[in-house]
Write an enzyme that holds these catalytic residues in place. Structure first.
Site, PDB file in Angstrom:
ATOM      1  N   ARG A 170       0.632  -1.076  -0.352  1.00 35.68           N
ATOM      2  CA  ARG A 170       0.563  -0.065  -0.039  1.00 35.68           C
ATOM      3  C   ARG A 170       0.445   1.608  -0.132  1.00 35.68           C
ATOM      4  O   ARG A 170       0.120   2.051  -0.249  1.00 35.68           O
ATOM      5  CB  ARG A 170      -0.987  -0.197   1.486  1.00 35.68           C
ATOM      6  CG  ARG A 170      -1.847  -1.632   1.301  1.00 35.68           C
ATOM      7  CD  ARG A 170      -2.348  -1.045   2.688  1.00 35.68           C
ATOM      8  NE  ARG A 170      -3.660  -0.065   2.497  1.00 35.68           N
ATOM      9  CZ  ARG A 170      -4.564  -0.572   2.609  1.00 35.68           C
ATOM     10  NH1 ARG A 170      -5.357  -2.026   2.217  1.00 35.68           N
ATOM     11  NH2 ARG A 170      -5.899   0.372   2.303  1.00 35.68           N
ATOM     12  N   TYR A 173       0.955   4.456  -2.657  1.00 38.01           N
ATOM     13  CA  TYR A 173      -0.361   5.431  -2.110  1.00 38.01           C
ATOM     14  C   TYR A 173      -0.795   6.318  -1.071  1.00 38.01           C
ATOM     15  O   TYR A 173      -0.268   7.275  -1.086  1.00 38.01           O
ATOM     16  CB  TYR A 173      -1.245   4.653  -1.773  1.00 38.01           C
ATOM     17  CG  TYR A 173      -2.868   5.236  -2.463  1.00 38.01           C
ATOM     18  CD1 TYR A 173      -3.566   5.984  -2.799  1.00 38.01           C
ATOM     19  CD2 TYR A 173      -3.404   5.407  -0.303  1.00 38.01           C
ATOM     20  CE1 TYR A 173      -4.181   7.099  -3.053  1.00 38.01           C
ATOM     21  CE2 TYR A 173      -5.131   6.004  -0.561  1.00 38.01           C
ATOM     22  CZ  TYR A 173      -5.307   6.987  -1.789  1.00 38.01           C
ATOM     23  OH  TYR A 173      -6.623   7.493  -1.602  1.00 38.01           O
ATOM     24  N   ASP A 174       0.272   5.641   0.423  1.00 37.98           N
ATOM     25  CA  ASP A 174       0.492   5.804   1.283  1.00 37.98           C
ATOM     26  C   ASP A 174       1.542   6.551   1.359  1.00 37.98           C
ATOM     27  O   ASP A 174       1.853   7.811   1.656  1.00 37.98           O
ATOM     28  CB  ASP A 174       0.554   5.107   2.928  1.00 37.98           C
ATOM     29  CG  ASP A 174      -0.040   3.898   2.569  1.00 37.98           C
ATOM     30  OD1 ASP A 174      -1.473   3.807   2.502  1.00 37.98           O
ATOM     31  OD2 ASP A 174      -0.080   3.058   3.620  1.00 37.98           O
ATOM     32  N   ASN A 202     -12.845   7.387   4.603  1.00 41.34           N
ATOM     33  CA  ASN A 202     -13.215   6.730   3.463  1.00 41.34           C
ATOM     34  C   ASN A 202     -15.147   7.052   3.144  1.00 41.34           C
ATOM     35  O   ASN A 202     -15.189   7.604   3.958  1.00 41.34           O
ATOM     36  CB  ASN A 202     -13.398   5.385   4.537  1.00 41.34           C
ATOM     37  CG  ASN A 202     -13.226   4.376   3.580  1.00 41.34           C
ATOM     38  OD1 ASN A 202     -13.941   4.002   2.704  1.00 41.34           O
ATOM     39  ND2 ASN A 202     -12.287   3.002   3.882  1.00 41.34           N
ATOM     40  N   ARG A 214     -13.460  -1.176  -1.371  1.00 40.00           N
ATOM     41  CA  ARG A 214     -13.287  -0.120  -0.265  1.00 40.00           C
ATOM     42  C   ARG A 214     -14.663  -0.633   0.392  1.00 40.00           C
ATOM     43  O   ARG A 214     -15.272  -1.252   0.287  1.00 40.00           O
ATOM     44  CB  ARG A 214     -13.321   1.254   0.044  1.00 40.00           C
ATOM     45  CG  ARG A 214     -11.633   1.444  -0.833  1.00 40.00           C
ATOM     46  CD  ARG A 214     -11.877   3.041  -1.080  1.00 40.00           C
ATOM     47  NE  ARG A 214     -12.081   3.263  -2.399  1.00 40.00           N
ATOM     48  CZ  ARG A 214     -12.802   4.773  -2.874  1.00 40.00           C
ATOM     49  NH1 ARG A 214     -12.229   5.705  -2.055  1.00 40.00           N
ATOM     50  NH2 ARG A 214     -13.122   4.727  -4.195  1.00 40.00           N
ATOM     51  N   VAL A 215     -14.015  -0.295   1.911  1.00 37.40           N
ATOM     52  CA  VAL A 215     -14.849  -1.245   3.059  1.00 37.40           C
ATOM     53  C   VAL A 215     -16.919  -1.092   2.793  1.00 37.40           C
ATOM     54  O   VAL A 215     -17.416  -1.713   3.189  1.00 37.40           O
ATOM     55  CB  VAL A 215     -14.464  -0.802   4.646  1.00 37.40           C
ATOM     56  CG1 VAL A 215     -14.569   0.497   4.904  1.00 37.40           C
ATOM     57  CG2 VAL A 215     -15.060  -1.410   5.680  1.00 37.40           C
ATOM     58  N   VAL A 216     -16.783   0.540   2.691  1.00 37.56           N
ATOM     59  CA  VAL A 216     -17.974   0.220   2.797  1.00 37.56           C
ATOM     60  C   VAL A 216     -19.039  -0.129   1.077  1.00 37.56           C
ATOM     61  O   VAL A 216     -20.436  -0.899   1.637  1.00 37.56           O
ATOM     62  CB  VAL A 216     -18.727   2.052   3.064  1.00 37.56           C
ATOM     63  CG1 VAL A 216     -19.918   2.529   3.091  1.00 37.56           C
ATOM     64  CG2 VAL A 216     -18.053   2.803   4.284  1.00 37.56           C
ATOM     65  N   SER A 217     -18.642   0.244   0.246  1.00 32.45           N
ATOM     66  CA  SER A 217     -18.662  -0.074  -1.325  1.00 32.45           C
ATOM     67  C   SER A 217     -18.806  -1.947  -0.672  1.00 32.45           C
ATOM     68  O   SER A 217     -19.953  -2.540  -1.142  1.00 32.45           O
ATOM     69  CB  SER A 217     -17.938  -0.044  -2.146  1.00 32.45           C
ATOM     70  OG  SER A 217     -17.488   0.342  -1.940  1.00 32.45           O
TER      71      SER A 217
HETATM   72  P1  NAD Z   1     -11.865   8.229  -8.069  1.00 27.78           P
HETATM   73  O1  NAD Z   1     -10.914   7.079  -8.172  1.00 27.78           O
HETATM   74  O2  NAD Z   1     -13.087   7.557  -8.722  1.00 27.78           O
HETATM   75  O3  NAD Z   1     -11.221   9.430  -9.435  1.00 27.78           O
HETATM   76  C1  NAD Z   1      -9.380   9.327  -9.269  1.00 27.78           C
HETATM   77  C2  NAD Z   1     -10.043   9.897 -10.825  1.00 27.78           C
HETATM   78  O4  NAD Z   1      -8.220  10.447 -10.867  1.00 27.78           O
HETATM   79  C3  NAD Z   1     -10.793   9.336 -11.685  1.00 27.78           C
HETATM   80  O5  NAD Z   1     -11.218  10.165 -12.159  1.00 27.78           O
HETATM   81  C4  NAD Z   1      -9.137   8.367 -12.556  1.00 27.78           C
HETATM   82  O6  NAD Z   1      -8.885   8.714 -14.133  1.00 27.78           O
HETATM   83  C5  NAD Z   1      -7.714  10.168 -11.943  1.00 27.78           C
HETATM   84  N1  NAD Z   1      -6.971   9.754 -12.403  1.00 27.78           N
HETATM   85  C6  NAD Z   1      -5.842   8.783 -11.576  1.00 27.78           C
HETATM   86  N2  NAD Z   1      -4.701   9.180 -12.576  1.00 27.78           N
HETATM   87  C7  NAD Z   1      -4.466   9.882 -12.997  1.00 27.78           C
HETATM   88  C8  NAD Z   1      -3.394  10.591 -14.344  1.00 27.78           C
HETATM   89  N3  NAD Z   1      -2.056   9.838 -13.875  1.00 27.78           N
HETATM   90  N4  NAD Z   1      -3.630  12.056 -14.303  1.00 27.78           N
HETATM   91  C9  NAD Z   1      -4.255  12.082 -14.332  1.00 27.78           C
HETATM   92  N5  NAD Z   1      -5.999  11.419 -13.804  1.00 27.78           N
HETATM   93  C10 NAD Z   1      -5.989  10.564 -13.196  1.00 27.78           C
HETATM   94  O7  NAD Z   1     -11.136   7.908  -6.322  1.00 27.78           O
HETATM   95  P2  NAD Z   1     -12.215   8.991  -5.742  1.00 27.78           P
HETATM   96  O8  NAD Z   1     -12.874   8.956  -4.446  1.00 27.78           O
HETATM   97  O9  NAD Z   1     -12.686   9.621  -5.971  1.00 27.78           O
HETATM   98  O10 NAD Z   1     -10.960   9.706  -4.421  1.00 27.78           O
HETATM   99  C11 NAD Z   1     -10.459  11.384  -5.236  1.00 27.78           C
HETATM  100  C12 NAD Z   1      -9.405  11.453  -4.783  1.00 27.78           C
HETATM  101  O11 NAD Z   1      -9.639  11.809  -3.418  1.00 27.78           O
HETATM  102  C13 NAD Z   1      -8.010  11.118  -4.618  1.00 27.78           C
HETATM  103  O12 NAD Z   1      -6.418  11.884  -4.735  1.00 27.78           O
HETATM  104  C14 NAD Z   1      -8.159  10.043  -3.655  1.00 27.78           C
HETATM  105  O13 NAD Z   1      -6.468  10.068  -2.599  1.00 27.78           O
HETATM  106  C15 NAD Z   1      -8.820  11.209  -2.229  1.00 27.78           C
HETATM  107  N6  NAD Z   1      -9.723  10.019  -2.058  1.00 27.78           N
HETATM  108  C16 NAD Z   1     -10.400  10.057  -1.437  1.00 27.78           C
HETATM  109  C17 NAD Z   1     -10.825   8.739  -0.422  1.00 27.78           C
HETATM  110  C18 NAD Z   1     -12.467   8.251  -1.041  1.00 27.78           C
HETATM  111  O14 NAD Z   1     -12.895   7.347   0.495  1.00 27.78           O
HETATM  112  N7  NAD Z   1     -13.137   8.138  -1.745  1.00 27.78           N
HETATM  113  C19 NAD Z   1     -10.878   8.839   0.476  1.00 27.78           C
HETATM  114  C20 NAD Z   1      -9.752   9.304   0.730  1.00 27.78           C
HETATM  115  C21 NAD Z   1      -8.474   9.831  -0.316  1.00 27.78           C
END
Ligand code: NAD
Ligand code: UDP
Length: 236
Positions: A170, A173-174, A202, A214-217
Protein backbone atom coordinates in the site's frame (compact mmCIF):
# COMPACT_ATOMS: atom_id res chain seq x y z
CA UNK A 1 -8.29 20.58 6.63
CA UNK A 2 -4.56 21.12 7.07
CA UNK A 3 -3.64 24.72 6.52
CA UNK A 4 -0.20 26.22 6.67
CA UNK A 5 -0.22 27.66 10.17
CA UNK A 6 1.21 27.00 13.62
CA UNK A 7 4.50 25.11 13.86
CA UNK A 8 4.33 23.93 10.26
CA UNK A 9 4.71 27.50 9.12
CA UNK A 10 7.78 28.52 11.10
CA UNK A 11 9.99 29.38 8.08
CA UNK A 12 7.26 30.08 5.56
CA UNK A 13 7.32 32.87 3.02
CA UNK A 14 3.97 34.65 3.14
CA UNK A 15 1.93 34.08 -0.01
CA UNK A 16 2.12 37.02 -2.44
CA UNK A 17 -0.48 39.70 -1.68
CA UNK A 18 -3.33 39.10 -4.10
CA UNK A 19 -4.34 41.98 -6.33
CA UNK A 20 -7.37 43.83 -4.94
CA UNK A 21 -9.05 42.94 -8.24
CA UNK A 22 -9.14 39.36 -6.97
CA UNK A 23 -11.96 40.28 -4.61
CA UNK A 24 -13.96 42.09 -7.27
CA UNK A 25 -17.31 40.76 -8.39
CA UNK A 26 -15.95 40.39 -11.96
CA UNK A 27 -13.02 38.24 -10.84
CA UNK A 28 -15.12 36.12 -8.49
CA UNK A 29 -17.68 35.38 -11.16
CA UNK A 30 -15.08 34.67 -13.83
CA UNK A 31 -12.82 32.52 -11.71
CA UNK A 32 -11.25 29.62 -13.61
CA UNK A 33 -10.86 26.45 -11.62
CA UNK A 34 -8.87 23.36 -12.58
CA UNK A 35 -10.05 20.03 -11.17
CA UNK A 36 -7.61 17.17 -11.76
CA UNK A 37 -9.30 13.80 -11.43
CA UNK A 38 -12.63 15.54 -12.02
CA UNK A 39 -14.08 12.55 -13.90
CA UNK A 40 -13.81 10.39 -10.77
CA UNK A 41 -16.21 9.72 -7.91
CA UNK A 42 -15.44 12.68 -5.60
CA UNK A 43 -14.14 14.95 -8.38
CA UNK A 44 -17.35 14.79 -10.40
CA UNK A 45 -19.42 15.83 -7.36
CA UNK A 46 -17.01 18.73 -6.80
CA UNK A 47 -17.43 19.72 -10.46
CA UNK A 48 -21.23 19.68 -10.01
CA UNK A 49 -20.92 22.08 -7.05
CA UNK A 50 -18.51 24.43 -8.84
CA UNK A 51 -20.65 24.49 -11.99
CA UNK A 52 -23.79 25.13 -9.91
CA UNK A 53 -21.88 28.05 -8.31
CA UNK A 54 -21.31 29.44 -11.82
CA UNK A 55 -17.54 28.95 -11.93
CA UNK A 56 -15.53 28.25 -15.08
CA UNK A 57 -14.30 24.71 -14.69
CA UNK A 58 -11.52 22.82 -16.47
CA UNK A 59 -11.23 19.09 -15.77
CA UNK A 60 -7.98 17.24 -16.52
CA UNK A 61 -8.29 13.47 -16.27
CA UNK A 62 -6.72 10.40 -17.89
CA UNK A 63 -9.87 8.27 -17.26
CA UNK A 64 -7.93 5.52 -15.49
CA UNK A 65 -10.68 5.10 -12.89
CA UNK A 66 -12.94 7.98 -13.87
CA UNK A 67 -15.42 8.30 -16.70
CA UNK A 68 -16.84 10.98 -18.99
CA UNK A 69 -20.24 9.60 -18.01
CA UNK A 70 -19.83 11.22 -14.57
CA UNK A 71 -19.60 14.62 -16.28
CA UNK A 72 -22.03 14.13 -19.14
CA UNK A 73 -24.46 16.80 -17.93
CA UNK A 74 -21.75 19.48 -18.29
CA UNK A 75 -20.19 18.44 -21.60
CA UNK A 76 -20.91 21.21 -24.11
CA UNK A 77 -21.64 23.79 -21.38
CA UNK A 78 -19.89 27.12 -22.19
CA UNK A 79 -18.27 27.31 -18.71
CA UNK A 80 -16.96 23.74 -18.85
CA UNK A 81 -13.88 22.19 -20.50
CA UNK A 82 -12.68 18.60 -20.37
CA UNK A 83 -9.08 17.65 -21.21
CA UNK A 84 -7.71 14.11 -21.51
CA UNK A 85 -4.47 14.60 -19.63
CA UNK A 86 -2.15 12.60 -17.40
CA UNK A 87 -0.90 14.74 -14.51
CA UNK A 88 2.51 13.07 -14.66
CA UNK A 89 3.01 15.26 -17.75
CA UNK A 90 3.32 19.07 -17.48
CA UNK A 91 0.09 21.01 -18.00
CA UNK A 92 -0.05 24.58 -19.31
CA UNK A 93 -3.36 26.29 -18.52
CA UNK A 94 -4.25 29.66 -16.97
CA UNK A 95 -6.32 29.17 -13.82
CA UNK A 96 -7.04 30.87 -10.48
CA UNK A 97 -7.56 27.79 -8.31
CA UNK A 98 -6.55 24.14 -8.53
CA UNK A 99 -8.28 21.18 -6.89
CA UNK A 100 -5.77 18.36 -7.30
CA UNK A 101 -7.59 15.03 -6.91
CA UNK A 102 -6.04 12.92 -9.68
CA UNK A 103 -5.05 9.56 -8.20
CA UNK A 104 -6.79 6.19 -8.03
CA UNK A 105 -8.25 5.86 -4.52
CA UNK A 106 -9.29 2.23 -4.37
CA UNK A 107 -6.60 -0.32 -3.40
CA UNK A 108 -7.66 -2.57 -6.30
CA UNK A 109 -6.72 0.18 -8.74
CA UNK A 110 -3.77 1.82 -7.02
CA UNK A 111 -2.07 -1.57 -6.51
CA UNK A 112 -2.63 -2.52 -10.17
CA UNK A 113 0.34 -0.39 -11.26
CA UNK A 114 2.09 0.80 -8.09
CA UNK A 115 4.90 2.58 -9.92
CA UNK A 116 2.34 4.60 -11.84
CA UNK A 117 0.51 5.37 -8.57
CA UNK A 118 3.61 6.81 -6.96
CA UNK A 119 4.43 8.78 -10.13
CA UNK A 120 0.90 10.19 -10.12
CA UNK A 121 1.26 11.26 -6.50
CA UNK A 122 4.79 12.63 -6.69
CA UNK A 123 5.34 13.88 -10.26
CA UNK A 124 1.66 14.73 -10.69
CA UNK A 125 1.63 16.88 -7.54
CA UNK A 126 4.98 18.47 -8.49
CA UNK A 127 3.54 19.46 -11.87
CA UNK A 128 0.39 20.92 -10.33
CA UNK A 129 2.51 22.89 -7.84
CA UNK A 130 4.72 24.15 -10.69
CA UNK A 131 1.55 25.27 -12.44
CA UNK A 132 0.22 26.92 -9.25
CA UNK A 133 3.55 28.74 -8.86
CA UNK A 134 3.60 29.99 -12.46
CA UNK A 135 0.05 31.37 -12.42
CA UNK A 136 -0.24 32.29 -8.70
CA UNK A 137 -3.15 29.92 -8.11
CA UNK A 138 -4.28 28.50 -4.78
CA UNK A 139 -4.04 24.70 -4.74
CA UNK A 140 -5.84 22.04 -2.72
CA UNK A 141 -4.54 18.45 -2.51
CA UNK A 142 -6.88 15.63 -1.61
CA UNK A 143 -4.76 13.57 0.72
CA UNK A 144 -5.96 10.63 2.76
CA UNK A 145 -6.35 9.17 6.23
CA UNK A 146 -3.88 6.57 4.90
CA UNK A 147 -1.07 9.02 5.69
CA UNK A 148 -1.54 7.78 9.28
CA UNK A 149 -0.81 4.22 8.08
CA UNK A 150 -1.58 1.71 10.80
CA UNK A 151 -2.14 4.35 13.46
CA UNK A 152 -1.09 3.81 17.05
CA UNK A 153 -3.45 6.47 18.42
CA UNK A 154 -7.21 6.81 17.98
CA UNK A 155 -8.80 8.97 16.82
CA UNK A 156 -6.02 10.55 14.77
CA UNK A 157 -5.36 14.26 15.21
CA UNK A 158 -3.87 16.33 12.37
CA UNK A 159 -0.71 16.68 14.43
CA UNK A 160 -0.17 12.89 14.52
CA UNK A 161 2.67 11.81 12.17
CA UNK A 162 1.44 8.29 11.56
CA UNK A 163 2.85 4.79 11.52
CA UNK A 164 3.43 3.88 7.89
CA UNK A 165 5.14 0.90 6.32
CA UNK A 166 7.46 2.35 3.65
CA UNK A 167 7.88 -0.93 1.73
CA UNK A 168 4.44 -2.55 1.81
CA UNK A 169 2.03 -3.05 -1.09
CA UNK A 170 0.00 0.00 0.00
CA UNK A 171 3.07 2.25 0.26
CA UNK A 172 2.75 3.52 -3.32
CA UNK A 173 -0.44 5.23 -2.16
CA UNK A 174 0.32 5.99 1.51
CA UNK A 175 3.89 7.17 1.02
CA UNK A 176 2.97 8.76 -2.32
CA UNK A 177 0.41 10.96 -0.56
CA UNK A 178 2.89 11.71 2.24
CA UNK A 179 5.45 12.96 -0.32
CA UNK A 180 2.68 14.91 -2.05
CA UNK A 181 1.91 16.62 1.29
CA UNK A 182 5.62 17.33 1.78
CA UNK A 183 5.82 18.92 -1.67
CA UNK A 184 2.78 21.07 -0.89
CA UNK A 185 4.40 22.43 2.28
CA UNK A 186 7.83 22.87 0.65
CA UNK A 187 6.32 24.85 -2.25
CA UNK A 188 4.44 26.91 0.31
CA UNK A 189 7.55 27.58 2.41
CA UNK A 190 9.92 28.07 -0.50
CA UNK A 191 7.71 29.84 -3.04
CA UNK A 192 4.83 31.23 -0.95
CA UNK A 193 2.18 29.16 -2.80
CA UNK A 194 -1.23 29.28 -1.10
CA UNK A 195 -2.06 25.68 -0.20
CA UNK A 196 -4.76 23.51 1.38
CA UNK A 197 -4.62 19.80 2.19
CA UNK A 198 -7.74 17.73 2.93
CA UNK A 199 -7.07 14.33 4.49
CA UNK A 200 -10.19 12.50 3.38
CA UNK A 201 -11.39 9.42 5.27
CA UNK A 202 -13.44 6.62 3.70
CA UNK A 203 -16.13 8.21 1.56
CA UNK A 204 -19.01 6.57 -0.27
CA UNK A 205 -21.98 7.61 -2.35
CA UNK A 206 -23.52 7.81 -5.80
CA UNK A 207 -21.18 7.15 -8.77
CA UNK A 208 -18.98 4.86 -6.73
CA UNK A 209 -18.30 1.57 -8.46
CA UNK A 210 -20.05 -1.34 -6.71
CA UNK A 211 -16.83 -3.35 -7.09
CA UNK A 212 -14.67 -0.49 -5.87
CA UNK A 213 -13.18 -2.72 -3.17
CA UNK A 214 -13.38 -0.26 -0.26
CA UNK A 215 -15.03 -1.09 3.01
CA UNK A 216 -18.41 0.64 2.78
CA UNK A 217 -19.16 -0.41 -0.80
CA UNK A 218 -17.99 -3.96 0.07
CA UNK A 219 -20.44 -4.15 3.01
CA UNK A 220 -23.30 -2.83 0.89
CA UNK A 221 -22.49 -5.12 -2.05
CA UNK A 222 -22.26 -8.13 0.28
CA UNK A 223 -25.54 -7.20 2.00
CA UNK A 224 -27.25 -6.92 -1.40
CA UNK A 225 -25.83 -10.27 -2.50
CA UNK A 226 -26.99 -11.96 0.73
CA UNK A 227 -30.46 -10.45 0.24
CA UNK A 228 -30.61 -11.74 -3.32
CA UNK A 229 -29.48 -15.14 -2.15
CA UNK A 230 -32.16 -15.20 0.63
CA UNK A 231 -34.83 -14.14 -1.90
CA UNK A 232 -34.02 -17.04 -4.19
CA UNK A 233 -33.41 -19.77 -1.60
CA UNK A 234 -36.35 -22.15 -1.17
CA UNK A 235 -37.55 -22.11 2.45
CA UNK A 236 -37.30 -25.88 2.98
P1 NAD B 1 -11.50 7.94 -8.22
O1 NAD B 1 -10.59 6.81 -8.56
O2 NAD B 1 -12.96 7.78 -8.45
O3 NAD B 1 -11.04 9.28 -8.96
C1 NAD B 1 -9.71 9.56 -9.29
C2 NAD B 1 -9.69 10.27 -10.64
O4 NAD B 1 -8.32 10.57 -10.99
C3 NAD B 1 -10.25 9.39 -11.77
O5 NAD B 1 -11.10 10.14 -12.59
C4 NAD B 1 -8.98 8.96 -12.54
O6 NAD B 1 -9.23 8.66 -13.88
C5 NAD B 1 -8.09 10.17 -12.33
N1 NAD B 1 -6.65 9.87 -12.45
C6 NAD B 1 -5.96 8.86 -11.86
N2 NAD B 1 -4.66 8.94 -12.19
C7 NAD B 1 -4.53 10.03 -13.00
C8 NAD B 1 -3.43 10.63 -13.68
N3 NAD B 1 -2.19 10.13 -13.60
N4 NAD B 1 -3.69 11.73 -14.42
C9 NAD B 1 -4.93 12.24 -14.53
N5 NAD B 1 -6.00 11.71 -13.93
C10 NAD B 1 -5.80 10.62 -13.17
O7 NAD B 1 -11.22 8.29 -6.69
P2 NAD B 1 -12.00 9.22 -5.67
O8 NAD B 1 -12.59 8.35 -4.65
O9 NAD B 1 -12.84 10.19 -6.40
O10 NAD B 1 -10.76 9.99 -5.00
C11 NAD B 1 -10.40 11.30 -5.38
C12 NAD B 1 -9.25 11.77 -4.52
O11 NAD B 1 -9.61 11.71 -3.14
C13 NAD B 1 -7.97 10.95 -4.68
O12 NAD B 1 -6.87 11.84 -4.64
C14 NAD B 1 -7.97 10.06 -3.47
O13 NAD B 1 -6.67 9.69 -3.09
C15 NAD B 1 -8.64 10.95 -2.43
N6 NAD B 1 -9.29 10.18 -1.37
C16 NAD B 1 -10.46 9.50 -1.60
C17 NAD B 1 -11.03 8.76 -0.58
C18 NAD B 1 -12.34 8.05 -0.76
O14 NAD B 1 -12.83 7.43 0.20
N7 NAD B 1 -12.95 8.08 -1.94
C19 NAD B 1 -10.40 8.70 0.67
C20 NAD B 1 -9.20 9.38 0.84
C21 NAD B 1 -8.67 10.13 -0.17
N1 UDP C 1 4.80 22.79 -14.66
C1 UDP C 1 3.59 22.54 -15.27
N2 UDP C 1 2.83 23.60 -15.67
C2 UDP C 1 3.21 24.88 -15.50
C3 UDP C 1 4.44 25.13 -14.85
C4 UDP C 1 5.22 24.06 -14.44
O1 UDP C 1 3.16 21.39 -15.44
O2 UDP C 1 2.47 25.78 -15.89
C5 UDP C 1 5.64 21.64 -14.24
C6 UDP C 1 7.05 21.74 -14.80
O3 UDP C 1 7.10 21.06 -16.04
C7 UDP C 1 7.90 21.08 -13.75
C8 UDP C 1 7.07 21.14 -12.49
O4 UDP C 1 5.82 21.71 -12.85
O5 UDP C 1 8.11 19.72 -14.06
C9 UDP C 1 7.70 21.95 -11.40
O6 UDP C 1 7.83 23.27 -11.88
P1 UDP C 1 8.77 24.33 -11.14
O7 UDP C 1 8.74 25.59 -11.96
O8 UDP C 1 8.38 24.46 -9.71
O9 UDP C 1 10.16 23.63 -11.13
P2 UDP C 1 11.29 23.52 -12.27
O10 UDP C 1 10.59 23.48 -13.60
O11 UDP C 1 12.10 24.73 -12.08
O12 UDP C 1 11.98 22.27 -11.92
Amino acid sequence: MAQPNGDHNAAAKPPPTPSPLRFSKFFQSNMRILVTGGAGFIGSHLVDKLMENEKNVIVADNYFTGSKDNLKKWIGHPRFELIRHDVTEPLLVEVDQIYHLACPASPIFYKYNPVKTIKTNVIGTLNMLGLAKRVGARILLTSTSEVYGDPLIHPQEESYWGNVNPIGVRSCYDEGKRVAETLMFDYHRQHGIEIRIARIFNTYGPRMNIDDGRVVSNFIAQALRINQWLDYTPLS
